[in-house]
Design an enzyme around this catalytic site. Structure first.
Site, PDB file in Angstrom:
ATOM      1  CB  CYS A  86      -0.913  -0.022   1.226  1.00  0.00           C
ATOM      2  SG  CYS A  86      -1.945   1.439   1.388  1.00  0.00           S
TER       3      CYS A  86
ATOM      4  CB  CYS B 288      -0.552   2.512   4.037  1.00  0.00           C
ATOM      5  SG  CYS B 288      -2.070   1.827   3.406  1.00  0.00           S
ATOM      6  CG  ASP B 289       3.201   1.189   4.416  1.00  0.00           C
ATOM      7  OD1 ASP B 289       2.722   1.678   5.447  1.00  0.00           O
ATOM      8  OD2 ASP B 289       3.028   0.006   4.085  1.00  0.00           O
TER       9      ASP B 289
END
Ligand code: NAP
Length: 309
Positions: A131, A134-135
């Site tokens: 992701c 997300c990261d």
């Protein structure tokens, strides 16, 4: 007998629990084998509204749970092995025991498809992620070469997003044309920082010995030659697998297994509702899953009210 059973304990499941609990329906949440869902596998979540500093994925899901429990929702750890939707009430088999339910909200989510490499598994969250939103902004990826695996819209979107952080983004795809929509493919391929690596498969992620990502071993599928691409992060974007296998043949779903909702969050079985990633092949965000969980709870509540009139 339960009035509302919620299958799944991610953003959709716990939001459905919050709303049905506040409607005095004492929902039972069956957590599944990954309590808290996919978000618990990420570190910092920076795109959930209301947390300007970001929030740890596990902590966010713990907060979701606590909030729903405050109003009477109950969690039961365990996996649903079987459902019988022909009976009224519905019957669910959870770790060998039978649970009866007047309504069910399916919020079983979807899992990231994995490459299936041992090195991928060992380096997950140590540079291997599923992701970018997300990261991608984590310090370890800043100004470093990065690798995205896949050729669909997700891979293009992830690659585009990562151009903000990485020095270069290698897009490794197993064919020589992208599956992505034309506009997404063109956008990705015309970006200066995105370098396609065609006809290639990642055969190993390096370096398990150092316990961090230092590169990928890539095999050209046409020539069989192997090369090493140095990188600090590997973003695997090769699709998702909805967790809907146990509903096959009972609940309408598309060929990939995503449940097809009718009229809001209703399914083809009256009394069974759906929310979140198991019915969403497009957005797949924590906040959209939470929104759909709310909608499913309202639909279930209205269904019960009409049934018991
Ligand atoms: P997808 O369209 O199924 O693409 C998956 C990609 O991964 C394909 O290019 C596939 O290669 C590759 N792949 C699959 N298994 C692989 C393996 N084992 N090893 C290496 N490569 C593998 O999945 P997606 O990109 O997640 O998109 C899913 C849906 O969401 C699509 O309908 C898409 O349009 C939509 N979506 C839309 C947007 C947007 O519009 N903004 C963004 C993201 C997703 P092949 O091409 O060779 O099969």
């Amino acid at each position: 007998m339960e009035k509302v059973v919620i299958i799944g304990s991610g953003c959709a499941g716990w939001t459905a629990a919050l709303y049905t609990a506040r409607a005095n329906l004492r929902p039972l949440v069956l957590t599944g084998k990954q309590p808290g869902g996919l978000l618990t596998t990420t570190t910092i979540v920076e795109n959930y509204p209301g947390f300007p500093e970001g929030v740890d994925g596990y902590e966010l899901m713990t907060r979701f749970q606590k909030q729903a429990e405050r109003f009477g929702a109950r969690a039961r750890f365990g996996e649903v092995q079987n459902v019988d939707l022909k009976e009224d009430p519905f019957l669910l088999t959870v770790d060998g025991e039978t649970v009866q339910a007047e309504t069910i909200i399916i919020a079983s989510g979807a899992g990231h498809r994995h490459l299936g490499l041992e090195s991928e598994h060992k380096l997950e969250n140590k540079g291997v992620t599923y992701c970018a939103t997300c990261d991608g902004a984590l310090p370890l990826f800043r100004n470093q070469p990065l690798v995205v695996v896949g050729g669909g819209d997700s891979a293009c979107e992830e690659a585009m997003y990562l151009t903000r952080f990485g020095s270069v983004v290698h897009l490794v795809h197993r064919r020589d044309t992208l599956r992505a929509s034309k506009i997404m493919a063109e956008r990705a391929l015309s970006h200066q920082k995105i370098k396609p690596v065609w006809d290639s498969a990642v055969t190993e992620i390096l370096d398990v010995g150092q316990d961090k990502v230092t590169g990928v071993r890539v095999k050209n599928l046409k020539t069989d030659t192997e090369t090493v691409l140095p990188c600090a992060g590997v973003f695997v974007a090769i699709g998702h697998i909805p967790n809907t296998q146990i509903f096959r043949g009972m609940i309408d779903m598309d060929e990939a297994g995503y449940i097809i909702p009718k009229r809001g969050t209703a399914t083809n079985v009256p009394g069974v509702f759906v929310a979140g990633d198991c019915a969403d092949r497009v957005y797949r965000q924590a906040v959209t899953a939470a929104g759909l969980g709310c909608a499913a709870a309202i639909d279930a509540e209205r269904y019960l009210a009409a049934r018991n009139e």
